[in-house]
Design a protein around this motif. Structure first.
Motif, PDB file in Angstrom:
ATOM      1  N   THR A  30       6.212  -3.553 -10.505  1.00  0.00           N
ATOM      2  CA  THR A  30       6.280  -4.114 -12.034  1.00  0.00           C
ATOM      3  C   THR A  30       4.899  -5.019 -12.271  1.00  0.00           C
ATOM      4  O   THR A  30       4.948  -5.363 -13.381  1.00  0.00           O
ATOM      5  CB  THR A  30       7.421  -5.210 -11.808  1.00  0.00           C
ATOM      6  N   GLY A  31       4.076  -5.200 -11.254  1.00  0.00           N
ATOM      7  CA  GLY A  31       2.854  -6.086 -11.467  1.00  0.00           C
ATOM      8  C   GLY A  31       2.760  -7.266 -10.673  1.00  0.00           C
ATOM      9  O   GLY A  31       1.883  -7.403  -9.942  1.00  0.00           O
ATOM     10  N   ASP A  32       4.142  -7.794 -10.305  1.00  0.00           N
ATOM     11  CA  ASP A  32       3.815  -8.874  -9.443  1.00  0.00           C
ATOM     12  C   ASP A  32       4.977  -8.854  -8.449  1.00  0.00           C
ATOM     13  O   ASP A  32       5.908  -8.477  -9.020  1.00  0.00           O
ATOM     14  CB  ASP A  32       3.657 -10.167 -10.101  1.00  0.00           C
ATOM     15  N   TYR A 100       1.066  -1.138 -11.039  1.00  0.00           N
ATOM     16  CA  TYR A 100       1.296  -2.241 -10.677  1.00  0.00           C
ATOM     17  C   TYR A 100       0.161  -3.223 -10.033  1.00  0.00           C
ATOM     18  O   TYR A 100       0.051  -4.312  -9.495  1.00  0.00           O
ATOM     19  CB  TYR A 100       2.194  -2.223  -9.327  1.00  0.00           C
ATOM     20  N   TRP A 101      -1.136  -2.976 -10.785  1.00  0.00           N
ATOM     21  CA  TRP A 101      -2.211  -3.435 -10.561  1.00  0.00           C
ATOM     22  C   TRP A 101      -2.733  -4.814 -11.597  1.00  0.00           C
ATOM     23  O   TRP A 101      -4.002  -4.850 -11.657  1.00  0.00           O
ATOM     24  CB  TRP A 101      -3.469  -2.485 -10.206  1.00  0.00           C
ATOM     25  N   CYS A 102      -1.842  -5.156 -12.441  1.00  0.00           N
ATOM     26  CA  CYS A 102      -2.268  -6.342 -13.066  1.00  0.00           C
ATOM     27  C   CYS A 102      -2.808  -7.444 -12.420  1.00  0.00           C
ATOM     28  O   CYS A 102      -3.803  -8.156 -13.043  1.00  0.00           O
ATOM     29  CB  CYS A 102      -1.099  -6.895 -14.036  1.00  0.00           C
ATOM     30  N   GLY A 103      -2.483  -7.840 -11.231  1.00  0.00           N
ATOM     31  CA  GLY A 103      -2.876  -8.917 -10.373  1.00  0.00           C
ATOM     32  C   GLY A 103      -4.503  -8.457 -10.133  1.00  0.00           C
ATOM     33  O   GLY A 103      -5.378  -9.211 -10.295  1.00  0.00           O
ATOM     34  N   PRO A 104      -4.509  -7.447  -9.371  1.00  0.00           N
ATOM     35  CA  PRO A 104      -6.282  -6.872  -9.184  1.00  0.00           C
ATOM     36  C   PRO A 104      -6.904  -6.977 -10.302  1.00  0.00           C
ATOM     37  O   PRO A 104      -8.141  -7.536 -10.253  1.00  0.00           O
ATOM     38  CB  PRO A 104      -6.055  -5.618  -8.334  1.00  0.00           C
TER      39      PRO A 104
END
Length: 256
Positions: A30-32, A100-104
């Motif tokens: 989901t991204g986080d 799922y790499w919204c954080g990076p």
């Protein structure tokens, strides 16, 4: 120069380890990361954060009483909001390279703004991003390491006023792009078609004249979900929209 080279080398090594893990390379998320965790600081980092928190409290305490028009009562308003109620930064856009790499991608955007460059795969490896997404409490660690700036995690924000105080201090006063962890309800977020239980985004501008916050979204919903909206890049929302996303996420957290 040697410091930058060592950062790139370390991130490259960490990325290689992460990419050798099939789940991290090919999983969906989901991204986080939905697992509740605590922000962990070293003793030195804790002292630096305590000093930063003291500056924040001093800033809050320096708010000037200003009379409301047509009223004899006075409200406390921060000088930064009175004298300069807006501040705009323009961060470089980077689309997240995996679902799922919204954080990076968000860390890459903010780090790139400060002139620190790293790949999303290296950042994902450093933060331990996996199929379940990124542990948001690791975002400040990565930003401090890459940029050398005093980024810290602040969670359990219970009121819109508390959230806006962080925005006013972080963006308008410190001139730092911030990061928020949000739960997106499509009924509230104009450009989104679907709900997203966790999404990490950079905040790059606040304008108190219009009550807006501009984000630099690394996620284009239409690229990942059939029929999704055009959400990527520099998008302006009412600050209540961003606060709604923060409030409805279990962390209720920002990094600034």
């Amino acid at each position: 120069m040697n410091g930058r080279r060592s950062i790139r080398t370390l991130f490259a090594l960490v990325a290689c380890v992460a990419l050798m893990t099939p789940a991290a390379a090919f999983g969906l998320g989901t991204g986080d990361d939905p697992r509740p965790t605590n922000d962990v600081l070293s003793a030195e980092e804790a002292r630096a954060k305590a000093a930063e928190d003291a500056r924040f409290r001093e800033w809050l305490g320096s708010r000037t009483a200003v009379a409301r028009p047509g009223s004899t009562r006075q409200s406390r308003v921060r000088p930064a909001v009175v004298d300069a109620p807006y501040y705009y930064m323009w961060t470089p856009s980077h689309a997240q390279e995996r679902s799922y790499w919204c954080g990076p991608a968000t860390v890459q955007i903010v780090a790139d703004y400060w002139g620190a460059h790293a790949t999303q795969s290296a950042i994902a490896g450093y933060m331990g991003t996996g199929p379940g997404g990124t542990d948001f409490s690791r975002v400040d660690d990565a930003l401090r390491y890459l940029t050398g700036k005093s980024y810290y995690y602040y969670g359990s924000l219970s009121t819109e006023s508390a959230f806006m105080s962080h925005v006013g201090y972080g963006i308008v006063t410190k001139h730092y792009p911030m990061v928020a962890d949000v739960h997106i309800h499509a009924s509230v977020w104009p450009n989104y078609v679907y709900d997203h239980s966790g999404h990490i985004i950079p905040l790059e501008a606040y304008d108190g004249r219009y009550g807006t916050i501009r984000i630099n979204d690394p996620y284009n919903e239409g690229s990942w979900v059939s029929g999704g909206g055009a959400t990527f890049g520099h998008v302006t929302y009412g600050h209540q929209v961003i606060w709604n996303g923060v409030y409805n996420h279990f962390r209720r957290a920002v990094v600034r």
